[in-house]
Design a protein around this motif. Structure first.
Motif, PDB file in Angstrom:
ATOM      1  N   ASP A 155       0.834  -1.200   0.000  1.00 43.33           N
ATOM      2  CA  ASP A 155       0.000   0.000   0.000  1.00 43.33           C
ATOM      3  C   ASP A 155       0.868   1.248   0.000  1.00 43.33           C
ATOM      4  OD1 ASP A 155      -2.614   1.362   0.235  1.00 43.33           O
ATOM      5  OD2 ASP A 155      -1.898   1.918   2.223  1.00 43.33           O
ATOM      6  N   ASP A 156       1.900   1.274   0.853  1.00 43.31           N
ATOM      7  CA  ASP A 156       2.805   2.426   0.901  1.00 43.31           C
ATOM      8  C   ASP A 156       3.436   2.698  -0.464  1.00 43.31           C
ATOM      9  OD1 ASP A 156       2.418   2.788   3.649  1.00 43.31           O
ATOM     10  OD2 ASP A 156       4.120   1.503   4.185  1.00 43.31           O
ATOM     11  N   LEU A 157       3.924   1.635  -1.093  1.00 41.76           N
ATOM     12  CA  LEU A 157       4.627   1.811  -2.365  1.00 41.76           C
ATOM     13  C   LEU A 157       3.662   2.219  -3.467  1.00 41.76           C
ATOM     14  CD1 LEU A 157       7.324   1.649  -3.841  1.00 41.76           C
ATOM     15  CD2 LEU A 157       6.888  -0.784  -4.252  1.00 41.76           C
ATOM     16  N   ALA A 158       2.491   1.603  -3.503  1.00 37.59           N
ATOM     17  CA  ALA A 158       1.503   1.949  -4.531  1.00 37.59           C
ATOM     18  C   ALA A 158       1.084   3.410  -4.411  1.00 37.59           C
ATOM     19  CB  ALA A 158       0.288   1.030  -4.422  1.00 37.59           C
ATOM     20  N   VAL A 159       0.796   3.847  -3.187  1.00 36.80           N
ATOM     21  CA  VAL A 159       0.404   5.241  -2.971  1.00 36.80           C
ATOM     22  C   VAL A 159       1.532   6.187  -3.378  1.00 36.80           C
ATOM     23  CG1 VAL A 159      -0.118   6.937  -1.174  1.00 36.80           C
ATOM     24  CG2 VAL A 159      -1.294   4.741  -1.186  1.00 36.80           C
ATOM     25  N   SER A 160       2.756   5.785  -3.142  1.00 37.13           N
ATOM     26  CA  SER A 160       3.910   6.634  -3.443  1.00 37.13           C
ATOM     27  C   SER A 160       4.037   6.947  -4.929  1.00 37.13           C
ATOM     28  CB  SER A 160       5.199   5.957  -2.959  1.00 37.13           C
ATOM     29  OG  SER A 160       5.205   5.790  -1.565  1.00 37.13           O
ATOM     30  N   VAL A 161       3.564   6.034  -5.776  1.00 36.38           N
ATOM     31  CA  VAL A 161       3.739   6.221  -7.225  1.00 36.38           C
ATOM     32  C   VAL A 161       2.412   6.364  -7.956  1.00 36.38           C
ATOM     33  CG1 VAL A 161       5.954   5.008  -7.220  1.00 36.38           C
ATOM     34  CG2 VAL A 161       3.853   3.715  -7.662  1.00 36.38           C
ATOM     35  N   GLY A 162       1.332   6.584  -7.207  1.00 30.16           N
ATOM     36  CA  GLY A 162       0.039   6.843  -7.827  1.00 30.16           C
ATOM     37  C   GLY A 162      -0.675   5.628  -8.373  1.00 30.16           C
ATOM     38  N   LEU A 163      -0.393   4.457  -7.819  1.00 26.60           N
ATOM     39  CA  LEU A 163      -1.067   3.234  -8.252  1.00 26.60           C
ATOM     40  C   LEU A 163      -2.060   2.778  -7.191  1.00 26.60           C
ATOM     41  CD1 LEU A 163       1.960   1.188  -9.671  1.00 26.60           C
ATOM     42  CD2 LEU A 163       0.208   2.409 -10.978  1.00 26.60           C
ATOM     43  N   ARG A 164      -2.983   1.932  -7.602  1.00 30.49           N
ATOM     44  CA  ARG A 164      -3.923   1.341  -6.661  1.00 30.49           C
ATOM     45  C   ARG A 164      -3.262   0.154  -5.976  1.00 30.49           C
ATOM     46  NH1 ARG A 164     -10.054  -0.843  -8.130  1.00 30.49           N
ATOM     47  NH2 ARG A 164     -10.580  -1.557  -6.024  1.00 30.49           N
ATOM     48  N   ALA A 165      -3.407   0.068  -4.667  1.00 30.61           N
ATOM     49  CA  ALA A 165      -2.811  -1.045  -3.925  1.00 30.61           C
ATOM     50  C   ALA A 165      -3.471  -2.360  -4.329  1.00 30.61           C
ATOM     51  CB  ALA A 165      -2.965  -0.818  -2.429  1.00 30.61           C
ATOM     52  N   PRO A 166      -2.684  -3.425  -4.446  1.00 31.42           N
ATOM     53  CA  PRO A 166      -3.273  -4.729  -4.784  1.00 31.42           C
ATOM     54  C   PRO A 166      -4.259  -5.193  -3.717  1.00 31.42           C
ATOM     55  CG  PRO A 166      -0.873  -4.764  -4.999  1.00 31.42           C
ATOM     56  CD  PRO A 166      -1.224  -3.486  -4.299  1.00 31.42           C
ATOM     57  N   GLU A 167      -5.288  -5.907  -4.140  1.00 31.16           N
ATOM     58  CA  GLU A 167      -6.231  -6.536  -3.215  1.00 31.16           C
ATOM     59  C   GLU A 167      -5.655  -7.886  -2.793  1.00 31.16           C
ATOM     60  OE1 GLU A 167      -9.457  -5.682  -2.054  1.00 31.16           O
ATOM     61  OE2 GLU A 167      -8.998  -3.640  -2.746  1.00 31.16           O
ATOM     62  N   LEU A 168      -5.454  -8.069  -1.508  1.00 33.73           N
ATOM     63  CA  LEU A 168      -4.902  -9.326  -1.034  1.00 33.73           C
ATOM     64  C   LEU A 168      -5.901 -10.464  -1.202  1.00 33.73           C
ATOM     65  CD1 LEU A 168      -2.926  -7.308   0.339  1.00 33.73           C
ATOM     66  CD2 LEU A 168      -2.886  -8.878   2.296  1.00 33.73           C
ATOM     67  N   PRO A 169      -5.423 -11.665  -1.514  1.00 29.79           N
ATOM     68  CA  PRO A 169      -6.334 -12.823  -1.534  1.00 29.79           C
ATOM     69  C   PRO A 169      -6.852 -13.083  -0.130  1.00 29.79           C
ATOM     70  CG  PRO A 169      -4.039 -13.529  -1.716  1.00 29.79           C
ATOM     71  CD  PRO A 169      -4.034 -12.036  -1.836  1.00 29.79           C
ATOM     72  N   GLY A 170      -8.033 -13.649  -0.031  1.00 27.14           N
ATOM     73  CA  GLY A 170      -8.648 -13.889   1.268  1.00 27.14           C
ATOM     74  C   GLY A 170      -7.791 -14.717   2.200  1.00 27.14           C
ATOM     75  N   VAL A 171      -7.072 -15.692   1.660  1.00 30.49           N
ATOM     76  CA  VAL A 171      -6.241 -16.558   2.508  1.00 30.49           C
ATOM     77  C   VAL A 171      -5.123 -15.781   3.172  1.00 30.49           C
ATOM     78  CG1 VAL A 171      -6.744 -18.711   1.297  1.00 30.49           C
ATOM     79  CG2 VAL A 171      -4.866 -17.254   0.495  1.00 30.49           C
ATOM     80  N   ALA A 172      -4.775 -14.625   2.623  1.00 24.29           N
ATOM     81  CA  ALA A 172      -3.768 -13.761   3.237  1.00 24.29           C
ATOM     82  C   ALA A 172      -4.414 -12.659   4.059  1.00 24.29           C
ATOM     83  CB  ALA A 172      -2.872 -13.146   2.164  1.00 24.29           C
ATOM     84  N   PHE A 173      -5.472 -12.039   3.510  1.00 23.58           N
ATOM     85  CA  PHE A 173      -6.072 -10.892   4.195  1.00 23.58           C
ATOM     86  C   PHE A 173      -6.670 -11.277   5.548  1.00 23.58           C
ATOM     87  CE2 PHE A 173      -9.698  -8.018   4.987  1.00 23.58           C
ATOM     88  CZ  PHE A 173      -8.992  -6.827   5.101  1.00 23.58           C
ATOM     89  N   GLU A 174      -7.305 -12.421   5.620  1.00 27.38           N
ATOM     90  CA  GLU A 174      -7.983 -12.801   6.863  1.00 27.38           C
ATOM     91  C   GLU A 174      -7.011 -12.970   8.027  1.00 27.38           C
ATOM     92  OE1 GLU A 174     -10.484 -16.112   5.972  1.00 27.38           O
ATOM     93  OE2 GLU A 174     -11.684 -14.971   4.518  1.00 27.38           O
ATOM     94  N   PRO A 175      -5.906 -13.718   7.892  1.00 27.95           N
ATOM     95  CA  PRO A 175      -4.972 -13.800   9.025  1.00 27.95           C
ATOM     96  C   PRO A 175      -4.264 -12.489   9.310  1.00 27.95           C
ATOM     97  CG  PRO A 175      -4.127 -15.019   7.134  1.00 27.95           C
ATOM     98  CD  PRO A 175      -5.531 -14.653   6.814  1.00 27.95           C
ATOM     99  N   VAL A 176      -3.983 -11.690   8.274  1.00 26.46           N
ATOM    100  CA  VAL A 176      -3.366 -10.378   8.494  1.00 26.46           C
ATOM    101  C   VAL A 176      -4.309  -9.493   9.302  1.00 26.46           C
ATOM    102  CG1 VAL A 176      -2.680  -8.235   7.326  1.00 26.46           C
ATOM    103  CG2 VAL A 176      -1.798 -10.433   6.526  1.00 26.46           C
ATOM    104  N   LEU A 177      -5.575  -9.468   8.907  1.00 26.27           N
ATOM    105  CA  LEU A 177      -6.558  -8.657   9.623  1.00 26.27           C
ATOM    106  C   LEU A 177      -6.724  -9.135  11.059  1.00 26.27           C
ATOM    107  CD1 LEU A 177      -8.695  -6.422   9.574  1.00 26.27           C
ATOM    108  CD2 LEU A 177     -10.342  -8.132   8.772  1.00 26.27           C
TER     109      LEU A 177
END
Length: 210
Positions: A155-177
């Motif tokens: 997210d930091d890198l995408a915002v830095s260069v004007g890109l949209r941050a990738p959407e994490l797959p559920g198998v990653a987003f759920e444990p991260v959250l």
């Protein structure tokens, strides 16, 4: 691996290479240095797939601590921006990225190629000793900390260069959250987190995880 592959693709974006020497969205970080720090989260998995206990003194195998205890001990949390810890983290990111965007992506891609096999063959009870901290995590918890870093810094890198941050797959987003929620509760308490999510008018200002 899905999350790491997303990070590798972001590192290869033309917008990242074009802004390599420019300031990033993070104070005192260049885009290149931030890219190096993002890449490190993938490159650091290679030592973890070496022999269990690699980096420890002979006969001194440590038992893993919990992932919540790992963050409780982390010296970089709340460390001053200009302090030794954060200055060292920035310098390491700049060093990793010093050969440029193309070479960095090649290194990350090569690491991922090896990790696809290495992670599939890794034993479930593998313990990862981290010399930079002096303690150990289970492989699963170590990989969870890498996914948190990847999620935040993509997210930091995408915002830095004007890109949209990738959407994490559920198998990653759920444990991260789940981990970030647990850390927020420990830092601010249940009521503060519930209010931040449901009652903005009563939520404390500036609630954060780190």
């Amino acid at each position: 691996m899905e999350t790491a592959t997303q990070a590798e693709a972001l590192l290869g974006a033309a917008e990242v290479a074009a802004s390599w020497e420019k300031p990033s969205a993070l104070a005192q970080w260049t885009v290149g240095g931030l890219a190096g720090h993002l890449a490190y989260q993938i490159l650091s998995v290679d030592p973890a797939l070496q022999e269990p206990g690699s980096g420890q003194k002979p006969g001194s195998r440590q038992e893993p601590i919990s992932v919540l205890e790992h963050y409780a001990r982390a010296v970089w949390i709340d460390a001053p921006l200009d302090g030794e810890v954060n200055s060292g983290i920035r310098a390491k990111g700049e060093g990793i990225s010093s050969e440029g965007a193309g070479r960095l992506r090649q290194r990350v891609r090569a690491a991922l190629d090896g990790q696809r096999t290495g992670l599939a063959d890794a034993q479930d009870d593998r313990v990862v000793f981290m010399p930079q901290t002096g303690w150990a995590l289970s492989l699963d918890d170590f990989l969870l900390t890498r996914m948190v870093e990847l999620a935040v810094h993509m997210d930091d890198l995408a915002v830095s260069v004007g890109l949209r941050a990738p959407e994490l797959p559920g198998v990653a987003f759920e444990p991260v959250l789940a981990l970030l929620t647990g850390l927020a509760v420990r830092r601010h308490g249940q009521a503060a987190l519930l209010r931040a999510l449901t009652r903005a008018e009563r939520a404390p200002a500036g609630i954060t995880v780190f």
